[in-house]
Design an enzyme around this catalytic site. Sequence first.
Site, PDB file in Angstrom:
ATOM      1  N   LYS A 183     -47.154  34.729 -39.031  1.00 13.86           N
ATOM      2  CA  LYS A 183     -46.750  34.044 -40.413  1.00 13.86           C
ATOM      3  C   LYS A 183     -47.934  32.962 -40.841  1.00 13.86           C
ATOM      4  CE  LYS A 183     -42.202  35.897 -40.311  1.00 13.86           C
ATOM      5  NZ  LYS A 183     -40.997  35.839 -39.808  1.00 13.86           N
TER       6      LYS A 183
ATOM      7  N   ASP B 173     -37.309  33.603 -47.586  1.00 10.94           N
ATOM      8  CA  ASP B 173     -37.079  34.740 -46.853  1.00 10.94           C
ATOM      9  C   ASP B 173     -35.965  35.384 -47.853  1.00 10.94           C
ATOM     10  OD1 ASP B 173     -37.990  35.578 -44.560  1.00 10.94           O
ATOM     11  OD2 ASP B 173     -37.074  34.299 -43.250  1.00 10.94           O
TER      12      ASP B 173
ATOM     13  N   GLN C 180     -37.118  30.875 -38.711  1.00  8.40           N
ATOM     14  CA  GLN C 180     -37.167  31.985 -37.703  1.00  8.40           C
ATOM     15  C   GLN C 180     -35.874  32.341 -37.075  1.00  8.40           C
ATOM     16  OE1 GLN C 180     -40.008  34.141 -37.978  1.00  8.40           O
ATOM     17  NE2 GLN C 180     -38.560  35.681 -36.784  1.00  8.40           N
TER      18      GLN C 180
END
Length: 304
Positions: A54, A121, A98
């Site tokens: 990312k 997200d 994450q």
Amino acid sequence: MTAQLIDGTAIAQKVRDGVKEKTAKRLAEGKSQPGLATVLVGDRIDSATYVSMKQKACAELGMTSYHHPLPADVSQADLEKLIKELNADPKVNGILVQLPLPDHLDEERVLQLISIEKDVDGFSPINLGRLAQKGREPLFVPCTPYGCIYLLKEAGVKIAGANAVVLGRSNIVGMPAALLLIKENATVTVVHSKTKDIPGVLRDADIIIAAIGRAEMVRGDWIKPGAAVIDVGINGIPKLNPDGTQMISQKTGKPLQRLVGDVNFEEAKEVAGFITPVPGGVGPMTIAMLMANTFRAAEIQDNK
Ligand code: NDP
């Protein structure tokens, strides 16, 4: 092969090229550089690899990334303090924590704390809640399901009015994929580990999104001829020699693996109308959609 292959690598590259171009235009107009904060707790190799991919994508597309590695035993209070700081930092447009987090941390509280305008997200309960409500729009939708719908649309698959079956009901893939399909006016069935007669349910599906993490479980004769099959699964299975024995790496001496999806590709491609490969299908879309979300976050925050 009768199915049309949906090339996720090429489609993801197109999305990334678009974001790169729009980012360059933004900078030329004197606007701020989009910034993504990545928070990695502990040293899980898979999580570290995803975060590094990312960060690389940000650099490639002209965005900044701010990495926050935290020790595996970080306290809930310290993690929440960091999230609050990132929420307040104007250079940070998107916040990515994450997952999974170590067991001692309360994931729900952490996700709840991320400002919805920075929730690239799409996992904050507010964004997910809006996705589940008629007439409400989330600011961001989770990247993998967003990628699945994007692939269907790029392939020209008609979603409105279609019978769609989603295999799996996780918060990160199955459930948001089902909600997105409903928003697109499909009639949706969600299959899970307690569903009876899964092959029978699938045989009625015009669209299948498979996200269960079971190697090649969906067989060709479970698929309606002409159906569109999106395979989210990523499963490692033993790589075999032509004589059927396990292939061993000459370098490391370890058994070699190959990646397969949740769908038996060789069988399915002879029946389906459209199909995504594994690898090279949904996988590349996840990061591409994260980049698209981060760019959009910067644009949303410009107007504040
Ligand atoms: P989870 O383990 O969180 O969820 C799996 C879901 O599948 C559950 O709802 C479970 O049912 C259901 N399930 C499991 N076994 C069966 C079965 N035999 N029959 C019917 N349903 C079953 O997985 P994720 O959603 O996180 O991931 C799914 C797959 O997608 C994995 O292979 C993962 O690696 C991959 N993935 C790929 C991504 C990408 O970028 N391409 C991103 C994220 C995930 P129940 O709820 O009843 O337990």
